[in-house]
Design a protein around this motif. Structure first.
Motif, mmCIF file in Angstrom:
data_model
loop_
_atom_site.group_PDB
_atom_site.id
_atom_site.type_symbol
_atom_site.label_atom_id
_atom_site.label_comp_id
_atom_site.label_asym_id
_atom_site.label_seq_id
_atom_site.Cartn_x
_atom_site.Cartn_y
_atom_site.Cartn_z
ATOM 1 N N GLY A 188 0.830 -1.189 0.000
ATOM 2 C CA GLY A 188 0.000 0.000 0.000
ATOM 3 C C GLY A 188 0.863 1.236 0.000
ATOM 4 O O GLY A 188 2.086 1.170 0.132
ATOM 5 N N GLY A 189 0.223 2.372 -0.179
ATOM 6 C CA GLY A 189 0.964 3.622 -0.204
ATOM 7 C C GLY A 189 2.003 3.610 -1.303
ATOM 8 O O GLY A 189 1.763 3.142 -2.412
ATOM 9 N N LYS A 190 3.178 4.094 -0.974
ATOM 10 C CA LYS A 190 4.292 4.153 -1.934
ATOM 11 C C LYS A 190 5.350 3.102 -1.604
ATOM 12 O O LYS A 190 6.516 3.256 -1.920
ATOM 13 N N VAL A 191 4.921 2.014 -0.963
ATOM 14 C CA VAL A 191 5.837 0.930 -0.595
ATOM 15 C C VAL A 191 5.900 -0.073 -1.739
ATOM 16 O O VAL A 191 4.872 -0.509 -2.246
ATOM 17 N N THR A 192 7.114 -0.432 -2.131
ATOM 18 C CA THR A 192 7.309 -1.472 -3.141
ATOM 19 C C THR A 192 7.648 -2.765 -2.416
ATOM 20 O O THR A 192 8.577 -2.814 -1.613
ATOM 21 N N PHE A 193 6.872 -3.805 -2.695
ATOM 22 C CA PHE A 193 7.128 -5.117 -2.118
ATOM 23 C C PHE A 193 8.134 -5.830 -3.018
ATOM 24 O O PHE A 193 7.881 -6.024 -4.205
ATOM 25 N N LYS B 45 15.509 -10.809 -6.097
ATOM 26 C CA LYS B 45 16.748 -10.028 -5.994
ATOM 27 C C LYS B 45 16.927 -9.068 -7.171
ATOM 28 O O LYS B 45 17.509 -7.998 -7.002
ATOM 29 N N ASP B 46 16.402 -9.428 -8.349
ATOM 30 C CA ASP B 46 16.492 -8.530 -9.504
ATOM 31 C C ASP B 46 15.725 -7.233 -9.252
ATOM 32 O O ASP B 46 16.195 -6.145 -9.582
ATOM 33 N N VAL B 47 14.535 -7.352 -8.673
ATOM 34 C CA VAL B 47 13.737 -6.162 -8.359
ATOM 35 C C VAL B 47 14.463 -5.324 -7.307
ATOM 36 O O VAL B 47 14.503 -4.098 -7.384
ATOM 37 N N LYS C 188 15.608 -1.484 -7.905
ATOM 38 C CA LYS C 188 15.155 -0.385 -7.048
ATOM 39 C C LYS C 188 16.342 0.364 -6.435
ATOM 40 O O LYS C 188 16.320 1.590 -6.325
ATOM 41 N N LEU C 189 17.388 -0.351 -6.024
ATOM 42 C CA LEU C 189 18.573 0.324 -5.482
ATOM 43 C C LEU C 189 19.233 1.198 -6.551
ATOM 44 O O LEU C 189 19.662 2.324 -6.269
ATOM 45 N N SER C 190 19.292 0.690 -7.773
ATOM 46 C CA SER C 190 19.851 1.458 -8.882
ATOM 47 C C SER C 190 19.004 2.695 -9.180
ATOM 48 O O SER C 190 19.527 3.792 -9.383
ATOM 49 N N GLU C 191 17.700 2.507 -9.187
ATOM 50 C CA GLU C 191 16.764 3.607 -9.414
ATOM 51 C C GLU C 191 16.914 4.684 -8.329
ATOM 52 O O GLU C 191 16.933 5.881 -8.623
ATOM 53 N N ILE D 119 10.671 -6.301 2.289
ATOM 54 C CA ILE D 119 11.200 -7.608 1.905
ATOM 55 C C ILE D 119 10.686 -8.633 2.911
ATOM 56 O O ILE D 119 10.831 -8.441 4.120
ATOM 57 N N ASP D 120 10.078 -9.708 2.430
ATOM 58 C CA ASP D 120 9.651 -10.800 3.302
ATOM 59 C C ASP D 120 10.864 -11.708 3.513
ATOM 60 O O ASP D 120 11.382 -12.297 2.558
ATOM 61 N N VAL D 121 11.303 -11.824 4.760
ATOM 62 C CA VAL D 121 12.524 -12.580 5.059
ATOM 63 C C VAL D 121 12.401 -14.055 4.705
ATOM 64 O O VAL D 121 13.410 -14.718 4.441
ATOM 65 N N ASP D 122 11.174 -14.575 4.704
ATOM 66 C CA ASP D 122 10.980 -15.988 4.370
ATOM 67 C C ASP D 122 10.987 -16.224 2.866
ATOM 68 O O ASP D 122 11.332 -17.310 2.414
ATOM 69 N N GLU D 123 10.602 -15.230 2.097
ATOM 70 C CA GLU D 123 10.588 -15.377 0.642
ATOM 71 C C GLU D 123 11.944 -15.074 0.025
ATOM 72 O O GLU D 123 12.289 -15.637 -1.013
ATOM 73 N N LEU D 124 12.686 -14.172 0.627
ATOM 74 C CA LEU D 124 14.003 -13.807 0.099
ATOM 75 C C LEU D 124 15.060 -14.057 1.173
ATOM 76 O O LEU D 124 15.725 -13.136 1.648
#
Length: 139
Positions: free
Chosen positions: A22-27, A31-33, A37-40, A82-87
């Motif tokens: 929600g909001g302006k949070v990117t889920f 690792k590519d995303v 995002k870090l590059s952006e 970042i979901d710690v269980d997914e990544l």
């Protein structure tokens, strides 16, 4: 302040993450995303706030609405979750020991960190960061 320590299996993680989006949070889903995002953020001169959370973590769920609200208020910052269980690879790389853990990154490098769901501390650090971004010589 609350903390959760990983003790769940992948079977316990829900298919979606309504508490953390929600909001302006990117889920961040891979690792590519994350790298994109870090590059952006670097290109745009934005500081990144990376929230390492877990879907089963009560304190993570309790601070999520504030995190989303802050993402809508501070548009000069980039908010990631970042979901710690997914990544797990990314969580291990950043040495996440408890959730939630918030990393503050400039140009992909850690400049600060909060471990736990301390709402006042999160708001204070964000205000300090935003205040330090005043353009020109007015600091």
């Amino acid at each position: 302040m609350g903390l959760c320590f990983s003790s769940t299996t992948a079977d316990e993680a829900p298919a979606n993450h309504p508490h953390f989006t929600g909001g302006k949070v990117t889920f961040i889903t891979n690792k590519d995303v994350w790298n994109q995002k870090l590059s952006e953020a670097k290109t745009q001169g934005k500081i990144v706030i990376a929230n390492f959370s877990a879907s089963w973590c009560g304190p993570c769920k309790s601070i999520a609405p504030l995190y989303i609200e802050l993402s809508e208020k501070h548009l000069s910052l980039m908010f990631l979750t970042i979901d710690v269980d997914e990544l797990t690879e990314l969580s291990t790389q950043w040495d996440v020991k408890a959730t939630p853990t918030f990393f503050f990154l400039r140009d992909g490098q850690q400049i600060d960190k909060i471990v736990g769901a301390n709402k006042a501390e999160l708001q204070e650090k964000l205000s300090t960061i935003v205040d330090s971004q005043v353009p020109g010589d007015q600091k």
